[in-house]
Design a protein around this motif. Sequence first.
Motif, PDB file in Angstrom:
ATOM      1  N   ARG A 117      -6.162  -4.781 -10.414  1.00 44.46           N
ATOM      2  CA  ARG A 117      -6.347  -3.727  -9.397  1.00 44.46           C
ATOM      3  C   ARG A 117      -6.919  -4.330  -8.121  1.00 44.46           C
ATOM      4  O   ARG A 117      -6.542  -3.962  -7.011  1.00 44.46           O
ATOM      5  CB  ARG A 117      -7.266  -2.638  -9.948  1.00 44.46           C
ATOM      6  N   GLY A 118      -7.807  -5.324  -8.280  1.00 43.91           N
ATOM      7  CA  GLY A 118      -8.420  -5.951  -7.107  1.00 43.91           C
ATOM      8  C   GLY A 118      -7.463  -6.820  -6.308  1.00 43.91           C
ATOM      9  O   GLY A 118      -7.670  -7.020  -5.112  1.00 43.91           O
ATOM     10  N   VAL A 119      -6.434  -7.369  -6.938  1.00 42.87           N
ATOM     11  CA  VAL A 119      -5.494  -8.209  -6.175  1.00 42.87           C
ATOM     12  C   VAL A 119      -4.321  -7.398  -5.636  1.00 42.87           C
ATOM     13  O   VAL A 119      -3.478  -7.919  -4.905  1.00 42.87           O
ATOM     14  CB  VAL A 119      -5.008  -9.448  -6.978  1.00 42.87           C
ATOM     15  N   LEU A 120      -4.262  -6.104  -6.011  1.00 42.36           N
ATOM     16  CA  LEU A 120      -3.279  -5.205  -5.395  1.00 42.36           C
ATOM     17  C   LEU A 120      -3.870  -4.616  -4.121  1.00 42.36           C
ATOM     18  O   LEU A 120      -5.075  -4.412  -4.013  1.00 42.36           O
ATOM     19  CB  LEU A 120      -2.904  -4.084  -6.373  1.00 42.36           C
ATOM     20  N   ARG A 121      -2.994  -4.351  -3.154  1.00 44.94           N
ATOM     21  CA  ARG A 121      -3.450  -3.764  -1.884  1.00 44.94           C
ATOM     22  C   ARG A 121      -3.620  -2.247  -2.024  1.00 44.94           C
ATOM     23  O   ARG A 121      -3.000  -1.647  -2.912  1.00 44.94           O
ATOM     24  CB  ARG A 121      -2.407  -4.047  -0.796  1.00 44.94           C
ATOM     25  N   PRO A 122      -4.384  -1.636  -1.140  1.00 41.71           N
ATOM     26  CA  PRO A 122      -4.421  -0.166  -1.114  1.00 41.71           C
ATOM     27  C   PRO A 122      -2.991   0.361  -0.992  1.00 41.71           C
ATOM     28  O   PRO A 122      -2.191  -0.176  -0.225  1.00 41.71           O
ATOM     29  CB  PRO A 122      -5.242   0.149   0.141  1.00 41.71           C
ATOM     30  N   GLY A 123      -2.673   1.368  -1.788  1.00 45.83           N
ATOM     31  CA  GLY A 123      -1.289   1.870  -1.820  1.00 45.83           C
ATOM     32  C   GLY A 123      -0.413   1.106  -2.789  1.00 45.83           C
ATOM     33  O   GLY A 123       0.760   1.443  -2.964  1.00 45.83           O
ATOM     34  N   GLY A 124      -0.966   0.085  -3.420  1.00 47.16           N
ATOM     35  CA  GLY A 124      -0.194  -0.723  -4.368  1.00 47.16           C
ATOM     36  C   GLY A 124       0.031  -0.011  -5.695  1.00 47.16           C
ATOM     37  O   GLY A 124      -0.624   0.993  -5.991  1.00 47.16           O
ATOM     38  N   ALA A 125       0.954  -0.538  -6.483  1.00 43.31           N
ATOM     39  CA  ALA A 125       1.290   0.100  -7.760  1.00 43.31           C
ATOM     40  C   ALA A 125       1.668  -0.947  -8.796  1.00 43.31           C
ATOM     41  O   ALA A 125       2.119  -2.050  -8.460  1.00 43.31           O
ATOM     42  CB  ALA A 125       2.443   1.081  -7.561  1.00 43.31           C
TER      43      ALA A 125
ATOM     44  N   LEU B 161      -7.984 -12.769 -12.463  1.00 42.62           N
ATOM     45  CA  LEU B 161      -6.759 -13.335 -11.878  1.00 42.62           C
ATOM     46  C   LEU B 161      -7.095 -14.275 -10.719  1.00 42.62           C
ATOM     47  O   LEU B 161      -7.964 -13.953  -9.894  1.00 42.62           O
ATOM     48  CB  LEU B 161      -5.847 -12.225 -11.376  1.00 42.62           C
ATOM     49  N   PRO B 162      -6.398 -15.413 -10.642  1.00 43.02           N
ATOM     50  CA  PRO B 162      -6.728 -16.423  -9.628  1.00 43.02           C
ATOM     51  C   PRO B 162      -6.008 -16.191  -8.292  1.00 43.02           C
ATOM     52  O   PRO B 162      -5.349 -17.087  -7.766  1.00 43.02           O
ATOM     53  CB  PRO B 162      -6.256 -17.721 -10.294  1.00 43.02           C
ATOM     54  N   TYR B 163      -6.112 -14.976  -7.769  1.00 42.26           N
ATOM     55  CA  TYR B 163      -5.505 -14.660  -6.470  1.00 42.26           C
ATOM     56  C   TYR B 163      -6.568 -13.983  -5.600  1.00 42.26           C
ATOM     57  O   TYR B 163      -7.442 -13.276  -6.122  1.00 42.26           O
ATOM     58  CB  TYR B 163      -4.316 -13.704  -6.632  1.00 42.26           C
ATOM     59  N   PRO B 164      -6.492 -14.149  -4.274  1.00 36.50           N
ATOM     60  CA  PRO B 164      -7.433 -13.452  -3.390  1.00 36.50           C
ATOM     61  C   PRO B 164      -7.245 -11.924  -3.487  1.00 36.50           C
ATOM     62  O   PRO B 164      -6.154 -11.459  -3.848  1.00 36.50           O
ATOM     63  CB  PRO B 164      -7.062 -13.952  -1.997  1.00 36.50           C
ATOM     64  N   PRO B 165      -8.291 -11.186  -3.128  1.00 38.84           N
ATOM     65  CA  PRO B 165      -8.158  -9.722  -3.132  1.00 38.84           C
ATOM     66  C   PRO B 165      -7.006  -9.280  -2.233  1.00 38.84           C
ATOM     67  O   PRO B 165      -6.674  -9.935  -1.245  1.00 38.84           O
ATOM     68  CB  PRO B 165      -9.505  -9.238  -2.551  1.00 38.84           C
ATOM     69  N   ALA B 166      -6.400  -8.151  -2.616  1.00 32.65           N
ATOM     70  CA  ALA B 166      -5.364  -7.504  -1.796  1.00 32.65           C
ATOM     71  C   ALA B 166      -4.211  -8.456  -1.449  1.00 32.65           C
ATOM     72  O   ALA B 166      -3.787  -8.537  -0.299  1.00 32.65           O
ATOM     73  CB  ALA B 166      -5.995  -6.911  -0.535  1.00 32.65           C
ATOM     74  N   SER B 167      -3.705  -9.174  -2.449  1.00 31.89           N
ATOM     75  CA  SER B 167      -2.606 -10.117  -2.217  1.00 31.89           C
ATOM     76  C   SER B 167      -1.225  -9.498  -2.404  1.00 31.89           C
ATOM     77  O   SER B 167      -0.237 -10.048  -1.916  1.00 31.89           O
ATOM     78  CB  SER B 167      -2.696 -11.294  -3.195  1.00 31.89           C
ATOM     79  N   PHE B 168      -1.136  -8.411  -3.190  1.00 32.43           N
ATOM     80  CA  PHE B 168       0.179  -7.914  -3.625  1.00 32.43           C
ATOM     81  C   PHE B 168       0.334  -6.411  -3.387  1.00 32.43           C
ATOM     82  O   PHE B 168      -0.633  -5.659  -3.428  1.00 32.43           O
ATOM     83  CB  PHE B 168       0.376  -8.195  -5.121  1.00 32.43           C
TER      84      PHE B 168
ATOM     85  N   GLY C  98      -9.621   1.914 -13.789  1.00 35.29           N
ATOM     86  CA  GLY C  98      -9.821   2.589 -12.505  1.00 35.29           C
ATOM     87  C   GLY C  98      -8.552   2.944 -11.748  1.00 35.29           C
ATOM     88  O   GLY C  98      -8.617   3.227 -10.552  1.00 35.29           O
ATOM     89  N   TYR C  99      -7.398   2.942 -12.414  1.00 40.51           N
ATOM     90  CA  TYR C  99      -6.139   3.291 -11.732  1.00 40.51           C
ATOM     91  C   TYR C  99      -5.991   4.806 -11.612  1.00 40.51           C
ATOM     92  O   TYR C  99      -6.633   5.574 -12.349  1.00 40.51           O
ATOM     93  CB  TYR C  99      -4.936   2.736 -12.501  1.00 40.51           C
ATOM     94  N   SER C 100      -5.112   5.214 -10.699  1.00 41.44           N
ATOM     95  CA  SER C 100      -4.794   6.639 -10.491  1.00 41.44           C
ATOM     96  C   SER C 100      -3.312   6.864 -10.794  1.00 41.44           C
ATOM     97  O   SER C 100      -2.551   5.899 -10.968  1.00 41.44           O
ATOM     98  CB  SER C 100      -5.052   7.035  -9.034  1.00 41.44           C
ATOM     99  N   ASP C 101      -2.938   8.118 -10.785  1.00 41.73           N
ATOM    100  CA  ASP C 101      -1.512   8.515 -10.900  1.00 41.73           C
ATOM    101  C   ASP C 101      -0.829   7.840 -12.092  1.00 41.73           C
ATOM    102  O   ASP C 101       0.286   7.296 -11.956  1.00 41.73           O
ATOM    103  CB  ASP C 101      -0.733   8.173  -9.616  1.00 41.73           C
TER     104      ASP C 101
ATOM    105  N   ILE D 187       4.994   2.614 -18.057  1.00 46.80           N
ATOM    106  CA  ILE D 187       3.812   3.314 -17.560  1.00 46.80           C
ATOM    107  C   ILE D 187       3.535   2.769 -16.167  1.00 46.80           C
ATOM    108  O   ILE D 187       3.416   1.539 -15.973  1.00 46.80           O
ATOM    109  CB  ILE D 187       2.602   3.139 -18.485  1.00 46.80           C
ATOM    110  N   THR D 188       3.479   3.669 -15.208  1.00 48.61           N
ATOM    111  CA  THR D 188       3.192   3.273 -13.829  1.00 48.61           C
ATOM    112  C   THR D 188       1.830   3.843 -13.414  1.00 48.61           C
ATOM    113  O   THR D 188       1.364   4.836 -13.984  1.00 48.61           O
ATOM    114  CB  THR D 188       4.269   3.772 -12.850  1.00 48.61           C
ATOM    115  N   ALA D 189       1.217   3.190 -12.450  1.00 53.97           N
ATOM    116  CA  ALA D 189      -0.086   3.640 -11.945  1.00 53.97           C
ATOM    117  C   ALA D 189      -0.270   3.084 -10.548  1.00 53.97           C
ATOM    118  O   ALA D 189       0.375   2.107 -10.163  1.00 53.97           O
ATOM    119  CB  ALA D 189      -1.206   3.148 -12.863  1.00 53.97           C
ATOM    120  N   THR D 190      -1.157   3.713  -9.787  1.00 54.69           N
ATOM    121  CA  THR D 190      -1.458   3.226  -8.446  1.00 54.69           C
ATOM    122  C   THR D 190      -2.934   2.796  -8.372  1.00 54.69           C
ATOM    123  O   THR D 190      -3.743   3.227  -9.186  1.00 54.69           O
ATOM    124  CB  THR D 190      -1.187   4.308  -7.374  1.00 54.69           C
ATOM    125  N   VAL D 191      -3.236   1.981  -7.378  1.00 55.63           N
ATOM    126  CA  VAL D 191      -4.628   1.502  -7.252  1.00 55.63           C
ATOM    127  C   VAL D 191      -5.497   2.591  -6.624  1.00 55.63           C
ATOM    128  O   VAL D 191      -5.014   3.473  -5.954  1.00 55.63           O
ATOM    129  CB  VAL D 191      -4.734   0.201  -6.419  1.00 55.63           C
TER     130      VAL D 191
END
Length: 205
Positions: free
Chosen positions: A135-143, A105-112, A181-184, A201-205
């Motif tokens: 998963r890499g462009v989602l922030r910690p706590g992201g879903a 994906l063409p976005y910086p890490p932890a963008s969303f 590598g997703y959780s939950d 289907i939902t998941a968290t990072v």
Amino acid sequence: MPEFKPPPAALFRREDESADENFYRQPRFATHIDDATIAALTSFYRDFLPPGCDLLDLMSSWISHLPEDISYHRVAGLGMNAEELAANPRLSDYLVHNLNEQPQLPYPPASFDRACIVVSIQYLTQPIEVLTSLRGVLRPGGALCIAMSHRLFPTKAVAAFRQLPPAQRMQLVAGYLHHAGYSDIEFIDHSPPDADPLWLITATV
Ligand SMILES: C[S@@+](CC[C@H](N)C(=O)[O-])C[C@H]1O[C@@H](n2cnc3c(N)ncnc32)[C@H](O)[C@@H]1O
């Protein structure tokens, strides 16, 4: 969720293996699920998407199904048709990007904070690579929410989605997320009565 083995490559073949740019060249200003199913998704988003969050609508088009009365800080759209994306009133920015050619994906890490993939996961030929990058462009706590139904463009859907019954398609997608590598990882049947189903289907990072 049961233990997931990587699916055989044959499950990711498509009847039409020509460049996706050809298929998506013409805009389609259509809805791909019934109105009641869209309403069920919008209602789910009221809980899933925190107001003011940064959201990525992956495999987006002219419609994002978001609650009209809630604003988000950023809604980025990525899809295949520029006219559709330009017409989407909820997007704050958009990109045309072929995920089957370039799964990164063409976005910086932890963008969303949140990401959604709506009635589109069946078109990915390298879903685990895309979801790992996501998963890499989602922030910690992201879903992430992957919304599925039963309609598809048959020539562009990977074989798995044409051959497997719904329960096994859900297991397959849960397996993608597990491998990425997703959780939950959770399955929710949010189908309204007498309309296209809505399987989430939902998941968290
Ligand atoms: C059935 S439409 C769903 C659109 C939208 N998410 C919705 O809910 O109406 C499938 C979407 O997948 C996107 N798509 C298909 N193949 C793609 C690819 N190779 N790379 C990126 N997006 C793709 C198309 O642009 C299209 O918008």
